[in-house]
Scaffold this motif. Structure first.
Motif, PDB file in Angstrom:
ATOM      1  N   LEU A   1      58.419  64.444  59.988  1.00 34.82           N
ATOM      2  CA  LEU A   1      59.549  63.838  60.692  1.00 34.82           C
ATOM      3  C   LEU A   1      59.059  63.402  62.066  1.00 34.82           C
ATOM      4  N   LEU A   2      58.899  62.099  62.246  1.00 35.99           N
ATOM      5  CA  LEU A   2      58.305  61.570  63.474  1.00 35.99           C
ATOM      6  C   LEU A   2      59.340  61.176  64.516  1.00 35.99           C
ATOM      7  N   GLY A   3      60.632  61.274  64.182  1.00 34.18           N
ATOM      8  CA  GLY A   3      61.670  60.943  65.155  1.00 34.18           C
ATOM      9  C   GLY A   3      61.893  59.446  65.273  1.00 34.18           C
ATOM     10  N   ARG A   4      62.791  59.093  66.164  1.00 38.04           N
ATOM     11  CA  ARG A   4      63.125  57.683  66.377  1.00 38.04           C
ATOM     12  C   ARG A   4      61.988  56.970  67.094  1.00 38.04           C
ATOM     13  N   LYS A   5      61.694  55.743  66.683  1.00 35.35           N
ATOM     14  CA  LYS A   5      60.649  54.934  67.285  1.00 35.35           C
ATOM     15  C   LYS A   5      61.218  53.606  67.764  1.00 35.35           C
ATOM     16  N   PRO A   6      60.614  53.006  68.780  1.00 30.64           N
ATOM     17  CA  PRO A   6      61.099  51.700  69.249  1.00 30.64           C
ATOM     18  C   PRO A   6      61.017  50.649  68.142  1.00 30.64           C
ATOM     19  N   TYR A   7      61.990  49.776  68.128  1.00 29.09           N
ATOM     20  CA  TYR A   7      62.026  48.687  67.143  1.00 29.09           C
ATOM     21  C   TYR A   7      60.730  47.890  67.169  1.00 29.09           C
ATOM     22  N   ALA A   8      60.178  47.692  68.353  1.00 34.32           N
ATOM     23  CA  ALA A   8      58.945  46.910  68.497  1.00 34.32           C
ATOM     24  C   ALA A   8      57.781  47.530  67.740  1.00 34.32           C
ATOM     25  N   ASP A   9      57.814  48.848  67.539  1.00 35.79           N
ATOM     26  CA  ASP A   9      56.692  49.541  66.899  1.00 35.79           C
ATOM     27  C   ASP A   9      56.816  49.631  65.379  1.00 35.79           C
ATOM     28  N   LEU A  10      57.972  49.269  64.813  1.00 30.85           N
ATOM     29  CA  LEU A  10      58.183  49.475  63.370  1.00 30.85           C
ATOM     30  C   LEU A  10      57.191  48.710  62.487  1.00 30.85           C
ATOM     31  N   PRO A  11      56.795  47.473  62.829  1.00 27.76           N
ATOM     32  CA  PRO A  11      55.787  46.818  61.978  1.00 27.76           C
ATOM     33  C   PRO A  11      54.480  47.606  61.893  1.00 27.76           C
ATOM     34  N   GLY A  12      54.087  48.252  62.993  1.00 26.99           N
ATOM     35  CA  GLY A  12      52.874  49.061  62.971  1.00 26.99           C
ATOM     36  C   GLY A  12      52.988  50.247  62.031  1.00 26.99           C
ATOM     37  N   TYR A  13      54.170  50.874  62.010  1.00 31.46           N
ATOM     38  CA  TYR A  13      54.395  51.974  61.077  1.00 31.46           C
ATOM     39  C   TYR A  13      54.419  51.464  59.638  1.00 31.46           C
ATOM     40  N   CYS A  14      55.079  50.328  59.419  1.00 31.16           N
ATOM     41  CA  CYS A  14      55.114  49.756  58.070  1.00 31.16           C
ATOM     42  C   CYS A  14      53.705  49.414  57.572  1.00 31.16           C
ATOM     43  N   LYS A  15      52.838  49.025  58.490  1.00 34.25           N
ATOM     44  CA  LYS A  15      51.462  48.700  58.101  1.00 34.25           C
ATOM     45  C   LYS A  15      50.764  49.903  57.476  1.00 34.25           C
ATOM     46  N   ALA A  16      51.179  51.108  57.896  1.00 25.45           N
ATOM     47  CA  ALA A  16      50.575  52.340  57.358  1.00 25.45           C
ATOM     48  C   ALA A  16      51.199  52.770  56.039  1.00 25.45           C
ATOM     49  N   PHE A  17      52.402  52.230  55.706  1.00 22.03           N
ATOM     50  CA  PHE A  17      53.081  52.643  54.481  1.00 22.03           C
ATOM     51  C   PHE A  17      52.361  52.093  53.253  1.00 22.03           C
ATOM     52  N   ASP A  18      52.181  52.937  52.255  1.00 28.32           N
ATOM     53  CA  ASP A  18      51.739  52.458  50.952  1.00 28.32           C
ATOM     54  C   ASP A  18      52.939  52.054  50.099  1.00 28.32           C
ATOM     55  N   VAL A  19      54.010  52.823  50.209  1.00 35.18           N
ATOM     56  CA  VAL A  19      55.275  52.511  49.528  1.00 35.18           C
ATOM     57  C   VAL A  19      56.410  52.841  50.499  1.00 35.18           C
ATOM     58  N   ALA A  20      57.409  51.971  50.577  1.00 35.41           N
ATOM     59  CA  ALA A  20      58.586  52.216  51.411  1.00 35.41           C
ATOM     60  C   ALA A  20      59.710  52.788  50.556  1.00 35.41           C
ATOM     61  N   LEU A  21      60.433  53.733  51.119  1.00 31.27           N
ATOM     62  CA  LEU A  21      61.472  54.451  50.377  1.00 31.27           C
ATOM     63  C   LEU A  21      62.867  54.096  50.895  1.00 31.27           C
ATOM     64  N   MET A  22      63.798  53.922  49.952  1.00 31.59           N
ATOM     65  CA  MET A  22      65.201  53.695  50.296  1.00 31.59           C
ATOM     66  C   MET A  22      66.036  54.680  49.476  1.00 31.59           C
ATOM     67  N   PRO A  23      65.946  55.987  49.824  1.00 31.82           N
ATOM     68  CA  PRO A  23      66.613  57.019  49.020  1.00 31.82           C
ATOM     69  C   PRO A  23      68.022  57.311  49.531  1.00 31.82           C
ATOM     70  N   PHE A  24      69.014  56.690  48.950  1.00 31.55           N
ATOM     71  CA  PHE A  24      70.404  56.924  49.329  1.00 31.55           C
ATOM     72  C   PHE A  24      71.129  57.664  48.210  1.00 31.55           C
ATOM     73  N   ARG A  25      72.014  58.564  48.594  1.00 36.27           N
ATOM     74  CA  ARG A  25      72.941  59.133  47.621  1.00 36.27           C
ATOM     75  C   ARG A  25      73.885  58.012  47.159  1.00 36.27           C
ATOM     76  N   VAL A  26      74.265  58.028  45.917  1.00 36.90           N
ATOM     77  CA  VAL A  26      75.164  57.001  45.400  1.00 36.90           C
ATOM     78  C   VAL A  26      76.594  57.511  45.523  1.00 36.90           C
TER      79      VAL A  26
END
Length: 400
Positions: free
Chosen positions: A281-306
């Motif tokens: 859990l890395l906490g909230r990050k600035p919007y400007a930094d999100l592309p850098g974090y996405c660059k490290a992702f191998d797969v992005a998750l969208m796990p929502f309860r239905v």
């Protein structure tokens, strides 16, 4: 009037206007409302009225801090945060269960907004509400036109008084000259109250998130050296997030890492996530930094309860993940199915299977994958909005 002339007039109608916008706090994460109003402020003046809340405050540190921040913002008066974009932080009493308080709010909020409009010399205003809590004043500010822009089923949030939020939303729906919704299910529900209801799905800040595909984009230090594969999520860690799916993904890949980026909501117990060694859990990050974090992702998750809330949602992060070129695994949410381009899971076991499929097919950001979502830019969506608003103005004979 020929159809082409009518369309041109419709698009011109939302230019050179004064807009009074009721929405979330300006200084929060840039949600759909911020993207839309930033574009409209290029050729309109916008008075952004910070959130007056959808729930009563609780006796905890988070709400105490929020109240203090609102008081501090109120003392600053009107701030011009960007050219043509002014922010007002009003004071209101957020106890919606009391009719007496609602009446007091109506007078207090209306007085504050009218004072700000006079100070900015607003003329022929259009009010634009993203929140049902604006119902006490929307349509009572001398507006020429009222828009309700509905992006969530607000009465389904667990921390609100659903009955009173639904009552306020119905007032706003009946008062609005145009209702804009962001999901099919929202449109189908709201059109029952207001026939002038249209659908404009979310866009994406493509040029921002596609930086994840740029070799020059730096991966932030707190994720750069984590074991791979990295399965990533960003967003508010709230009660609609499916912790079971996140934990199952982490346990299926003990050699890798699950990264959760975002603030944990004050009423949410994240101890189950913290107990798993490879969930970070890395906490909230600035919007400007999100592309850098996405660059490290191998797969992005969208796990929502239905549930009723998420069935009406159009998760903005899905388009942002896709613009970053990252493969996406999502819970079975209708609007995610309509986006396409994602693997949609039926249950927790299937969620893990779909992650494995993504890893096998080609993990990490891909510019070719990102290009599939380029056409869904916020500029394109705002052009749709201009056309709908303009046509509704023409039909009503007002605001031209």
């Amino acid at each position: 009037m020929r159809r082409s002339e009518e369309m041109d007039l419709a698009r011109r109608a939302l230019r050179g206007r004064d807009l009074v916008v009721f929405s979330n706090d300006w200084d929060g994460d840039p949600l759909s409302k911020v993207h839309i109003m930033r574009i409209l402020s290029r050729d309109n003046r916008v008075l952004w009225v910070n959130s007056i809340g959808n729930r009563a405050p609780k006796a905890n540190a988070h709400d105490a801090r929020r109240i203090w921040n609102k008081l501090a913002s109120f003392t600053e008066g009107i701030r011009e945060v960007e050219p043509n974009l002014f922010v007002l932080a009003p004071l209101a009493i957020p106890f919606y269960g009391s009719e007496a308080v609602r009446m007091a709010n109506r007078g207090l909020l209306r007085a504050q907004v009218l004072r700000a409009m006079r100070k900015l010399n607003f003329k022929r205003p259009i009010s634009w509400s993203f929140l049902p809590a604006s119902a006490p004043v929307s349509g009572r500010l001398g507006e020429e036109f009222v828009v309700y822009h509905c992006v969530d089923e607000f009465s389904a949030f667990s921390d609100t008084n659903g009955k009173h939020i639904a009552e306020m939303e119905e007032q706003l729906l009946r008062r609005a000259d145009l209702v804009i919704t962001s999901a099919d299910r929202l449109r189908d529900n709201k059109v029952k109250v207001n026939p002038s209801t249209v659908l404009v799905r979310h866009g994406v800040d493509f040029n921002h998130f596609v930086k994840a595909c740029d070799p020059a984009t730096k991966i932030p230090d707190d994720i750069a050296n984590l074991p791979k594969p990295i399965l990533g999520f960003f967003g508010l860690v709230a009660d609609w997030v499916d912790f079971e799916a996140i934990i199952a993904a982490a346990k299926a890949h003990p050699e890798g890492s699950v990264v959760v980026i975002g603030k944990v909501a004050p009423d949410v117990d994240a101890s189950a996530l913290k107990a798993v060694p490879n969930i970070h859990l890395l906490g909230r990050k600035p919007y400007a930094d999100l592309p850098g974090y996405c660059k490290a992702f191998d797969v992005a998750l969208m796990p929502f309860r239905v549930n009723e809330l998420t069935l009406n949602a159009n998760p903005l992060k899905v388009r942002e993940y896709l613009a970053a070129g990252v493969p996406v695994v999502s819970s079975d949410i209708p609007e995610v199915r309509k986006v396409g381009l994602c693997k949609v899971a039926q249950d927790t076991e299937d969620f893990v299977r779909k992650i494995d499929e993504c890893l096998a097919e080609g993990a990490g950001p891909s510019r070719e994958r990102a290009e599939f979502i380029r056409h869904e830019s916020w500029d394109a969506k705002v052009e749709e909005i201009r056309a709908f608003v303009g046509k509704a103005m023409i039909k009503s004979g007002r605001g031209l």
